[in-house]
Enzyme design. Structure first.
Site, PDB file in Angstrom:
ATOM      1  N   GLU A 144       0.892  -1.161   0.000  1.00  0.00           N
ATOM      2  CA  GLU A 144       0.000   0.000   0.000  1.00  0.00           C
ATOM      3  C   GLU A 144       0.925   1.203   0.000  1.00  0.00           C
ATOM      4  O   GLU A 144       1.192   1.806   1.033  1.00  0.00           O
ATOM      5  CB  GLU A 144      -0.918  -0.023   1.224  1.00  0.00           C
ATOM      6  CG  GLU A 144      -2.258   0.668   0.986  1.00  0.00           C
ATOM      7  CD  GLU A 144      -2.177   2.184   1.028  1.00  0.00           C
ATOM      8  OE1 GLU A 144      -1.297   2.763   0.365  1.00  0.00           O
ATOM      9  OE2 GLU A 144      -3.003   2.786   1.706  1.00  0.00           O
ATOM     10  N   GLU A 153       4.516   8.548  -3.810  1.00  0.00           N
ATOM     11  CA  GLU A 153       5.214   8.147  -2.595  1.00  0.00           C
ATOM     12  C   GLU A 153       6.354   7.183  -2.881  1.00  0.00           C
ATOM     13  O   GLU A 153       6.849   6.515  -1.967  1.00  0.00           O
ATOM     14  CB  GLU A 153       4.227   7.517  -1.604  1.00  0.00           C
ATOM     15  CG  GLU A 153       3.236   8.529  -1.032  1.00  0.00           C
ATOM     16  CD  GLU A 153       2.336   7.932   0.041  1.00  0.00           C
ATOM     17  OE1 GLU A 153       2.463   6.723   0.318  1.00  0.00           O
ATOM     18  OE2 GLU A 153       1.515   8.674   0.601  1.00  0.00           O
TER      19      GLU A 153
END
Length: 685
Positions: A144, A153
């Site tokens: 995730e 990210e």
């Protein structure tokens, strides 16, 4: 090792880096994050659980031992799902130490310590071998690592490293695949967030500098709750285009790539904005899908899942262009290891289409570095601009000497266009000063306007050419302000400049008021709601950390949120709870205010919304909060330009709406700190 944290200083208008004591509690960072939102995202959790069960079953069907690598484990929830689904062992990697400690506690509390190993490292530092973090390579990869832009990210470098070093060839991956979608639209609303538009000032036209119009803008994504942007505020020029997919079960590359989608324009219009989102296929067949599509794409919008950790993206084309219905176009998306950018080419021209840029667009005009996207929208708000122009007109005379105190403001330009004798402006940075000088130059207004890069307390009569200030003006807007009342820095500036003001000087705005209303949030409450259990797993240690954070603080604090993105209902009337008189210098003693807001509507009160209103003159007010009166049903319409403050109650309150209960409040403005201490409680008759 010393620890420094950024803190807005409302008394200086600066962002100070403060050395924290050894007692600094990093669990506060967890409490202020969106972990609660993720844990409350039932759609996300359910889809991950389904995908994990299917992946474990496929490996077991091959007669293999199931070894899972969970990168970015957070609370350890997905690792616990994997073990519950039958995994033999799970390595859970989490780089943030307090979060890794929380995961250990949660895993132990749920009885999985013997099958889940928490590794407090970045995944690229994880090793495999007898003395390594992993005893063997994993055959199920769970991650995730995504943000609103999907790859922002560092998902691609992490996947790239994992496939080369940490997982077996042909491993199962959950999610299995991600697909990015985009749609080309025309939108006056969204377009106003990217470029400075011409401004009408009493028959004259203020034009943006040519360099701003030619600039490709900022490369960073604009992430918002696109569900709150009405389809009526934009015109689709293209169908929804599938731009590219990433298969996470195979080796992934973080190198530059570009992908194009060809289409025929659906109607005439101006190509300005790209709306984008993505979805996750949790299994190879694509039967388990977790979608980030905005609610208005659903047949029944109210059934769309809400989440704040993943939203939707808005991108602005480097150059706006006209397109005609039936025109053949090609939309290209490029990405490096961390970000995406778009370009548009026409395929109907005889000349070869312009190649897509291989490097990220960057700002060359300074405007996109000085002004945020909400700030662009604020400067382009005609109604708001007209309020300032009317207020300035009411106080200006031919001999007026004006001083503007706001960051990157057009007020000095307006004052000069309205005929002020001399205009000075204080700017917080060289870049901001140069930008406003570009605006003046583009409109032949340099004469009579002088911008100074100096702090208010350092300004002297000599800097003003021996003049005294007859009009002190501000929006007020300061780039370092986080909460609405941080703009009271204008009051500190006014006080520092008192010796340079004429006795009859006009102060604009003359005062400001802090307003409050108790509200029921449609969804935003989830980011602060207790977690308890999630998909059958006990994650209450997260709640304990949040409570520890709240107890650590001297008092509960408000936090900034753009409430136009988060619908809410007013359960009380809105009320001015504090007033600040800018015509006087800032007082030495604290200012306090007490009162209550009776509940007028039934509902669940999650907290109190707070905002500032600026009273430019006796009859002209600009609101940074509610832009229209509250409806009979309690619906609120919020300014898109500024964030409002939200004070969440520790526990929601069920209001009957009969006036038998109220939200009691206590506010204290501390002049030495420039901040407002506040407390709220529920009182009943």
């Amino acid at each position: 090792m010393k620890t420094f944290c950024g803190r807005a200083n409302p008394t200086t208008g600066a962002l100070d880096w403060v050395e924290e004591s050894q007692e600094y509690d990093y669990h506060q960072e967890i409490a202020r994050s969106c972990y609660a939102d993720m844990l409350h995202d039932h759609d996300r959790n359910e889809k991950y659980y389904q995908g994990i069960r299917a992946a474990v079953a496929r490996v077991k069907a091959r007669g293999q031992k199931v070894v899972v690598l969970d990168i970015g484990t957070g609370t350890g929830l997905l690792s616990m799902m994997a073990v519950t689904a039958g995994a033999d062992f799970c390595y859970a990697v989490e780089v943030f130490k307090p979060m890794a400690e929380a995961a250990r506690c949660i895993v132990e509390k749920n009885g999985f310590s013997d099958k889940i190993k928490i590794i407090n490292k970045h995944s690229t530092d994880v090793t495999v071998g007898p003395d390594g973090d992993l005893q063997e390579k994993a055959n199920v990869l769970i991650t995730e690592l995504f943000d609103t832009e999907l790859i922002g990210e560092g998902a691609l470098p992490s996947y790239e490293h994992a496939h080369h070093n940490l997982v077996q060839d042909g491993c199962e991956a959950v999610p299995h695949r991600a697909t990015v979608y985009a749609q080309l639209v025309q939108s006056e609303l969204l377009g106003s967030w990217a470029q400075l538009q011409p401004v009408e000032v009493e028959g004259a036209r203020l034009l943006p500098p040519p360099s701003v119009g030619r600039c490709a803008g900022a490369h960073s994504v604009c992430d918002i709750q696109l569900s709150q942007v009405s389809p009526g505020s934009f015109t689709p020029l293209s169908p929804l285009c599938t731009m590219f997919s990433v298969d996470f079960s195979s080796p992934v590359s973080s190198a530059f790539q570009s992908h194009s989608s060809q289409f025929v324009a659906q109607c005439d219009g101006k190509a300005q904005v790209i709306l984008s989102w993505w979805d996750l296929d949790m299994d190879p067949s694509g039967s388990i899908v977790c979608s980030m599509a905005p609610s208005w794409t659903y047949p029944q919008p109210k059934t769309a899942p809400w989440r704040d950790h993943w939203m939707q993206s808005v991108y602005f084309l480097p150059v706006e262009s006209r397109v005609t219905r039936g025109e053949e176009l090609s939309l290209t998306v490029c990405h490096d290891d961390y970000s995406l950018w778009y370009s548009l080419q026409s395929l109907g021209q005889q000349d070869a289409p312009t190649p897509a840029p291989s490097s990220r667009p960057c700002c060359t005009c300074r405007a996109h570095l000085v002004w945020t996207r909400p700030r662009f929208g604020e400067l382009n708000d005609r109604r708001r601009t007209n309020s300032y122009i009317r207020a300035l007109r009411s106080v200006l005379r031919e001999d007026s000497v004006c001083l503007a105190v706001s960051d990157g403001s057009l007020l000095p330009v307006f004052a000069r266009m309205l005929g002020a004798k001399k205009v000075f402006g204080l700017e917080n940075s060289t870049m901001s000063k140069q930008l406003i000088e570009q605006v003046l130059e583009a409109n032949s207004l340099r004469g009579g306007v002088e911008l100074l890069e100096v702090k208010p307390e350092q300004l002297t009569c000599g800097d003003l050419g021996g003049e005294q200030i007859s009009v002190l003006m501000g929006e007020p807007y300061f780039s370092t302000s986080l909460l609405p009342w941080h703009s009271l820095f204008f009051w500190y500036c006014r006080s520092a400049l008192a010796g340079l003001l004429r006795p009859d000087a006009a102060i604009l705005p003359g005062s400001a008021s802090l307003h409050a209303v108790a509200v029921e949030f449609q969804d935003l409450w989830r980011i602060r709601a207790p977690c308890g259990t999630c998909e059958g797993f006990d994650v209450s240690p997260m709640d304990e950390m949040v409570q520890r954070s709240l107890d650590f603080q001297e008092s509960h604090e408000a936090e900034p949120h753009p409430l136009w993105e988060y619908p809410c209902r007013a359960l009380t009337r809105s009320s001015a709870v504090m007033t600040f008189d800018f015509t006087q210098s800032i007082p030495q003693q604290p200012i306090s205010s007490h009162g209550s807001l009776p509940f007028l509507r039934a509902g669940r009160c999650h907290g109190v919304a707070l905002w500032m209103e600026y009273h430019l003159t006796d009859d002209i007010t600009v609101s940074a909060g509610l832009t229209e009166p509250i409806s009979e049903q309690g619906d609120c319409k919020w300014s898109r330009h500024r964030k409002q403050g939200v004070y969440f109650l520790r526990s929601p309150w069920e209001s009957s709406g009969d006036g038998s209960a109220a939200v009691s409040f206590s506010f204290t403005f501390e002049p030495s700190l420039g901040d407002i201490k506040m407390n709220f409680s529920i009182t009943t008759q």
